[in-house]
Design a protein around this motif. Structure first.
Motif, PDB file in Angstrom:
ATOM      1  N   UNK A 104      38.210  23.393  42.413  1.00  0.00           N
ATOM      2  CA  UNK A 104      37.131  23.772  43.317  1.00  0.00           C
ATOM      3  C   UNK A 104      36.177  24.745  42.621  1.00  0.00           C
ATOM      4  N   UNK A 105      34.977  24.841  43.159  1.00  0.00           N
ATOM      5  CA  UNK A 105      34.040  25.843  42.671  1.00  0.00           C
ATOM      6  C   UNK A 105      34.516  27.236  43.054  1.00  0.00           C
ATOM      7  N   UNK A 106      34.254  28.190  42.185  1.00  0.00           N
ATOM      8  CA  UNK A 106      34.546  29.587  42.491  1.00  0.00           C
ATOM      9  C   UNK A 106      33.257  30.401  42.647  1.00  0.00           C
ATOM     10  N   UNK A 107      32.123  29.715  42.573  1.00  0.00           N
ATOM     11  CA  UNK A 107      30.827  30.309  42.897  1.00  0.00           C
ATOM     12  C   UNK A 107      30.115  29.348  43.846  1.00  0.00           C
ATOM     13  N   UNK A 136      29.740  17.189  44.165  1.00  0.00           N
ATOM     14  CA  UNK A 136      29.549  18.486  44.814  1.00  0.00           C
ATOM     15  C   UNK A 136      30.924  19.058  45.160  1.00  0.00           C
ATOM     16  N   UNK A 137      31.594  19.686  44.201  1.00  0.00           N
ATOM     17  CA  UNK A 137      32.939  20.213  44.452  1.00  0.00           C
ATOM     18  C   UNK A 137      32.945  21.238  45.585  1.00  0.00           C
ATOM     19  N   UNK A 138      34.038  21.253  46.334  1.00  0.00           N
ATOM     20  CA  UNK A 138      34.180  22.210  47.427  1.00  0.00           C
ATOM     21  C   UNK A 138      34.289  23.625  46.895  1.00  0.00           C
ATOM     22  N   UNK A 139      33.999  24.572  47.765  1.00  0.00           N
ATOM     23  CA  UNK A 139      34.251  25.990  47.507  1.00  0.00           C
ATOM     24  C   UNK A 139      35.370  26.433  48.429  1.00  0.00           C
ATOM     25  N   UNK A 140      36.383  27.091  47.862  1.00  0.00           N
ATOM     26  CA  UNK A 140      37.506  27.584  48.651  1.00  0.00           C
ATOM     27  C   UNK A 140      37.841  29.007  48.225  1.00  0.00           C
ATOM     28  N   UNK A 175      32.501  24.255  34.946  1.00  0.00           N
ATOM     29  CA  UNK A 175      32.454  24.184  36.406  1.00  0.00           C
ATOM     30  C   UNK A 175      31.368  25.117  36.935  1.00  0.00           C
ATOM     31  N   UNK A 176      31.255  25.190  38.257  1.00  0.00           N
ATOM     32  CA  UNK A 176      30.280  26.068  38.923  1.00  0.00           C
ATOM     33  C   UNK A 176      28.845  25.788  38.465  1.00  0.00           C
ATOM     34  N   UNK A 177      28.493  24.501  38.347  1.00  0.00           N
ATOM     35  CA  UNK A 177      27.142  24.139  37.915  1.00  0.00           C
ATOM     36  C   UNK A 177      26.157  24.440  39.040  1.00  0.00           C
ATOM     37  N   UNK A 178      25.159  25.231  38.741  1.00  0.00           N
ATOM     38  CA  UNK A 178      24.177  25.620  39.758  1.00  0.00           C
ATOM     39  C   UNK A 178      22.858  25.955  39.081  1.00  0.00           C
ATOM     40  N   UNK A 179      21.782  25.840  39.832  1.00  0.00           N
ATOM     41  CA  UNK A 179      20.454  26.014  39.260  1.00  0.00           C
ATOM     42  C   UNK A 179      20.146  27.487  39.028  1.00  0.00           C
ATOM     43  N   UNK A 180      19.580  27.767  37.862  1.00  0.00           N
ATOM     44  CA  UNK A 180      19.124  29.109  37.541  1.00  0.00           C
ATOM     45  C   UNK A 180      17.773  29.351  38.234  1.00  0.00           C
ATOM     46  N   UNK A 194      23.026  27.117  35.361  1.00  0.00           N
ATOM     47  CA  UNK A 194      24.111  28.033  35.015  1.00  0.00           C
ATOM     48  C   UNK A 194      25.427  27.268  35.078  1.00  0.00           C
ATOM     49  N   UNK A 195      26.332  27.589  34.175  1.00  0.00           N
ATOM     50  CA  UNK A 195      27.669  26.991  34.212  1.00  0.00           C
ATOM     51  C   UNK A 195      28.704  28.073  33.908  1.00  0.00           C
ATOM     52  N   UNK A 196      29.932  27.833  34.345  1.00  0.00           N
ATOM     53  CA  UNK A 196      31.071  28.669  33.965  1.00  0.00           C
ATOM     54  C   UNK A 196      31.933  27.876  32.997  1.00  0.00           C
ATOM     55  N   UNK A 197      32.444  28.544  31.973  1.00  0.00           N
ATOM     56  CA  UNK A 197      33.251  27.888  30.938  1.00  0.00           C
ATOM     57  C   UNK A 197      34.606  28.591  30.856  1.00  0.00           C
ATOM     58  N   UNK A 198      35.673  27.807  30.916  1.00  0.00           N
ATOM     59  CA  UNK A 198      37.025  28.331  30.782  1.00  0.00           C
ATOM     60  C   UNK A 198      37.732  27.638  29.622  1.00  0.00           C
ATOM     61  N   UNK A 199      38.656  28.349  28.988  1.00  0.00           N
ATOM     62  CA  UNK A 199      39.505  27.724  27.968  1.00  0.00           C
ATOM     63  C   UNK A 199      40.944  28.178  28.172  1.00  0.00           C
ATOM     64  N   UNK A 200      41.872  27.468  27.548  1.00  0.00           N
ATOM     65  CA  UNK A 200      43.299  27.802  27.635  1.00  0.00           C
ATOM     66  C   UNK A 200      43.663  28.572  26.374  1.00  0.00           C
ATOM     67  N   UNK A 201      43.981  29.850  26.533  1.00  0.00           N
ATOM     68  CA  UNK A 201      44.200  30.722  25.385  1.00  0.00           C
ATOM     69  C   UNK A 201      45.638  30.761  24.913  1.00  0.00           C
ATOM     70  N   UNK A 202      45.900  31.596  23.896  1.00  0.00           N
ATOM     71  CA  UNK A 202      47.269  31.744  23.379  1.00  0.00           C
ATOM     72  C   UNK A 202      48.138  32.508  24.368  1.00  0.00           C
ATOM     73  N   UNK A 203      49.441  32.253  24.333  1.00  0.00           N
ATOM     74  CA  UNK A 203      50.366  32.924  25.255  1.00  0.00           C
ATOM     75  C   UNK A 203      50.317  34.428  25.044  1.00  0.00           C
ATOM     76  N   UNK A 204      50.483  35.168  26.146  1.00  0.00           N
ATOM     77  CA  UNK A 204      50.461  36.624  26.084  1.00  0.00           C
ATOM     78  C   UNK A 204      51.866  37.188  26.143  1.00  0.00           C
ATOM     79  N   UNK A 205      51.962  38.517  26.014  1.00  0.00           N
ATOM     80  CA  UNK A 205      53.268  39.177  25.954  1.00  0.00           C
ATOM     81  C   UNK A 205      54.172  38.765  27.101  1.00  0.00           C
ATOM     82  N   UNK A 206      55.384  38.378  26.768  1.00  0.00           N
ATOM     83  CA  UNK A 206      56.396  38.137  27.785  1.00  0.00           C
ATOM     84  C   UNK A 206      56.161  36.943  28.674  1.00  0.00           C
ATOM     85  N   UNK A 207      55.218  36.066  28.320  1.00  0.00           N
ATOM     86  CA  UNK A 207      54.953  34.884  29.143  1.00  0.00           C
ATOM     87  C   UNK A 207      55.115  33.634  28.301  1.00  0.00           C
TER      88      UNK A 207
END
Length: 524
Positions: A459-462, A196-200, A305-310, A255-268
């Motif tokens: 941490x959870x963001x939802x 049960x990850x914390x929410x901050x 992350x953010x696993x929660x019941x629909x 419900x879940x949230x999915x994140x990925x690490x994308x390609x570098x953007x301009x100037x970063x």
């Protein structure tokens, strides 16, 4: 006005303004004259002399920027986005740079498919050398965009026609890149380690997360859950989520949230953390993610992350506005019973009120949630789900400005962020089930970018306040409209905050009857 025509035309004929709109010198002079007359200067020749000197000075100062502004004004949002997509398709290695090999390979594809639409020199060998401003033998995003400016300036076509051709190029490049492939390379799937990850809030969530300087920080908060090759024919974020639920053996109604690490953007230099989006095919970034994860130098990771019941029976409810809002407030005749987000959600949170929570007709349930964080830098979204709106009313928004805490003499602190109170009025006898989801999920990309994080926060963001079962009963005696009581995890109190005790009875240690296996569940 003949003297105006004698001005140096390339300096003072026009100034470029926002979005490429231009205002002729005559309009500037009319405005200047009106101001001068109002100030008491009525001699037109003197006004013109002063204006001429000021205008030439202003134009000469802005002239170095006018070409840049003109070029960018031509690039509508759609064209800029299409060029970025094309750049990503040129970048077959996924390292966020274009090599000569990638450039020439893309040139052959474009030349064979859409050579009739643009000058042949757009992406030939000579144009690569010209675009390589720093001479390092590679092109980054900004160099690619700058090299595209001359091509668009030389093409006498409408913006929508240019965009249509760019989209053709996108389609052709995508088909070529995906030819013969059916799935991405195997991707490592990570999931939050805590049951049960914390929410901050954003202001706290990032502080112990990994950065480029310390990649191992907080690494134990994520668990690798095997590898998964993702089919390239998936079209929406929910398609990907379905596959991940099967892979992780999660129930289908989560419900879940999915994140990925994308390609570098301009100037970063770092790679951005990106939220997977897109409810319908063609929307969001699902296709872009799959295309990127098919490249040999892609960062092959997905974070769940953010696993929660629909909800099964509860429906998301809109806020009440205007006349409906007024009629709901008019039915408010009793006191308020409040649940605040910090007590309920932050850290382990607190147990919910006993089920059912009983209020009387005309009394009010208030659920207080945050509106923004860090002085408005990050915003929250609150969604309310209810099984009916005739026992309890629809939610009504009330923005609460928080008073600043007293500071020591000589010190001043930042203004506190406002809160949002969702107000539900007891409308008729009966029972109602509801919950409120509080989210800053869509702000996580911004937070990770600004703080230089290399992965989503652990941490959870939802987080969810509820589910709460409320029973509305007939009034027993006179109602006190001014009374306001807050739930502290153990009892109702006239002060917000946690109950005073040695050991918190958080939701993790003593689940509410509506919770099941540590997940927020709904009856029926």
């Amino acid at each position: 006005m003949d003297s105006m025509d004698g001005l140096d035309s390339h300096v003072v004929c026009k100034l470029t303004l926002f979005y490429g709109k231009r205002i002729p010198i005559y309009c500037y002079f009319a405005l200047f004259t009106a101001v001068a007359f109002r100030a008491g200067h009525f001699k037109l020749s003197a006004v013109w002399q002063q204006f001429q000197g000021l205008y030439v000075l202003l134009a000469s100062c802005l002239q170095p920027f006018s070409c840049i502004m003109d070029s960018w004004a031509m690039f509508s949002t759609g064209i800029r986005e299409s060029l970025r997509n094309i750049y990503g398709l040129f970048d077959t290695s996924g390292d966020s740079f274009l090599s000569p090999e990638e450039w020439i390979s893309a040139q052959k594809i474009v030349a064979s498919e859409v050579s009739d639409d643009y000058e042949e020199g757009w992406i030939d060998e000579a144009s690569f050398a010209m675009a390589d401003a720093d001479g390092n033998g590679m092109l980054d995003m900004s160099e690619f965009l700058e090299s595209s400016f001359p091509m668009f300036e030389g093409v006498k076509k409408r913006t929508d026609s240019i965009l249509a051709t760019l989209q053709r190029i996108e389609k052709v490049l995508h088909q070529q890149r995906m030819a013969g492939r059916k799935e991405t390379s195997p991707v490592i799937v990570y999931m939050q380690a805590g049951e049960k990850p914390d929410f901050q809030p954003p202001s706290k969530a990032w502080q112990d997360e990994p950065t480029e300087e310390d990649l191992s920080r907080n690494a134990e908060k994520w668990v690798a859950c095997g590898e998964l090759a993702i089919p390239l024919n998936l079209a929406t974020a929910e398609d990907v989520a379905s596959l991940l639920r099967l892979h992780l053996k999660l129930p289908a109604d989560m419900w879940i949230s999915v994140f990925y690490i994308g390609p570098a953007r301009d100037g970063t230099s770092g790679r951005p953390v990106i939220l997977l989006r897109g409810e319908r095919a063609g929307e969001g970034n699902t296709a872009a993610m799959l295309q990127y994860l098919s490249k040999p130098k892609a960062d092959l990771k997905l974070f769940v992350k953010n696993v929660r019941k629909r909800p099964a029976r509860l429906v998301r409810q809109p806020r009440a506005f205007l006349d409906e809002r007024e009629s709901i407030f008019a039915a408010r005749t009793g006191g308020c019973w409040g649940l605040d987000w910090e007590t309920q959600l932050v850290g382990e949170g607190e147990a919910l009120p006993p089920r059912p929570m009983v209020i009387q007709l005309g009394e009010v349930l208030v659920i207080e949630v945050p509106k923004t964080d860090e002085g408005g830098e990050y915003r929250y979204v609150a969604n309310c789900y209810m099984d009916k709106t005739d026992v309890l009313s629809k939610p009504v928004n009330e923005v609460i400005e928080v008073k600043s805490k007293k500071q020591k003499k000589g010190k001043s602190g930042a203004e506190p962020d406002p809160l949002l109170q969702l107000t539900f009025v007891g409308a008729r006898e009966g029972k109602c089930v509801l919950f409120v989801d509080v989210s800053w999920e869509d702000q996580e990309e911004k937070l990770c970018s600004s703080k230089g994080l290399t992965s989503p926060v652990a941490e959870n963001t939802i987080a969810r306040i509820g589910a709460i079962e409320v029973e509305v009963v007939k009034p027993a005696g006179k109602l006190d409209k001014g009374a306001f009581q807050w739930w502290n995890g153990e009892k109702w109190s006239n002060k917000k905050g946690h109950a005073k005790r040695k050991k918190a009875k958080g939701r993790g240690s003593q689940p509410h009857p509506l919770h099941e296996n540590g997940l927020q569940c709904l009856p029926g």
